[in-house]
Design a protein around this motif. Structure first.
Motif, mmCIF file in Angstrom:
data_model
loop_
_atom_site.group_PDB
_atom_site.id
_atom_site.type_symbol
_atom_site.label_atom_id
_atom_site.label_comp_id
_atom_site.label_asym_id
_atom_site.label_seq_id
_atom_site.Cartn_x
_atom_site.Cartn_y
_atom_site.Cartn_z
ATOM 1 N N GLU A 131 31.353 40.475 43.232
ATOM 2 C CA GLU A 131 32.128 39.337 43.725
ATOM 3 C C GLU A 131 33.557 39.369 43.195
ATOM 4 N N LEU A 132 33.722 39.834 41.985
ATOM 5 C CA LEU A 132 35.036 39.858 41.354
ATOM 6 C C LEU A 132 35.907 40.988 41.893
ATOM 7 N N LEU A 133 35.308 42.147 42.153
ATOM 8 C CA LEU A 133 36.100 43.330 42.485
ATOM 9 C C LEU A 133 36.149 43.680 43.966
ATOM 10 N N VAL A 134 35.120 43.329 44.726
ATOM 11 C CA VAL A 134 35.061 43.735 46.125
ATOM 12 C C VAL A 134 36.022 42.892 46.947
ATOM 13 N N LYS A 135 36.644 43.527 47.923
ATOM 14 C CA LYS A 135 37.604 42.836 48.771
ATOM 15 C C LYS A 135 36.919 41.750 49.581
#
Length: 170
Positions: free
Chosen positions: A60-64
């Motif tokens: 959730e933090l890193l994926v676009k």
């Protein structure tokens, strides 16, 4: 949304200042500011700390965001919750105001009724005879006294009807 914007959004939603979050992550406030502005990127250890601190997955933090747009359309966002909360507060205020006006109207009508029965009682008529020499009841226009009660009641009924009409629409 890029990582820096996500970090800033998570920090603001949790009500933390940059200094507070930087302290929890064991970095300087300036480093956190650079992450949020997108001028630098956090190391992997800091990303993991952020993920654990805000209890979100690394995905959730890193994926676009583009990959999650379809999923988010079915989820309630914070803006939706804030809008719902504001609507509920307005509806509660509307109903409470209506009930308050109705209660005031009933109290005013009861007062006028008590006044009418008092001024037409035998004891009051005798008192008036002693004071003025006349056997008549006091010349009081009870309709004018009761008019504010009628108006308050009408306002209360209108507010309650508005509440029920709006609640049926939603």
């Amino acid at each position: 949304m890029q990582l820096g914007k996500k970090i800033k959004q998570l920090r603001k939603l949790s009500g933390m200042t940059q200094e507070q979050l930087a302290e929890k992550l064991s970095v300087s406030r300036q480093a956190l500011s650079k992450w949020e502005n997108g001028t630098s990127m956090p190391d992997i250890e800091s990303v993991v700390k952020i993920s654990m601190l805000f209890q979100i997955s690394l995905d959730e933090l890193l994926v676009k965001e583009e990959a999650k747009i379809k999923e988010q359309k079915t989820q309630i966002t914070l803006e939706d919750l804030a809008r719902i909360n504001l609507h509920n507060r307005r509806m509660n205020l509307l109903l409470t105001s209506g009930i308050l006006f109705l209660a005031i109207s009933i109290m005013m009508a009861a007062f006028v009724s008590a006044l009418k029965s008092t001024t037409s009682s035998i004891g009051y008529v005798l008192y008036r005879y002693i004071a003025t020499g006349k056997y008549a009841a006091a010349p009081v226009d009870y309709f004018r006294l009761g008019l504010p009660a009628l108006l308050a009641g009408a306002v209360g009924i209108i507010l309650c009807v508005c509440y029920f009409v709006k609640s049926r629409k939603d």
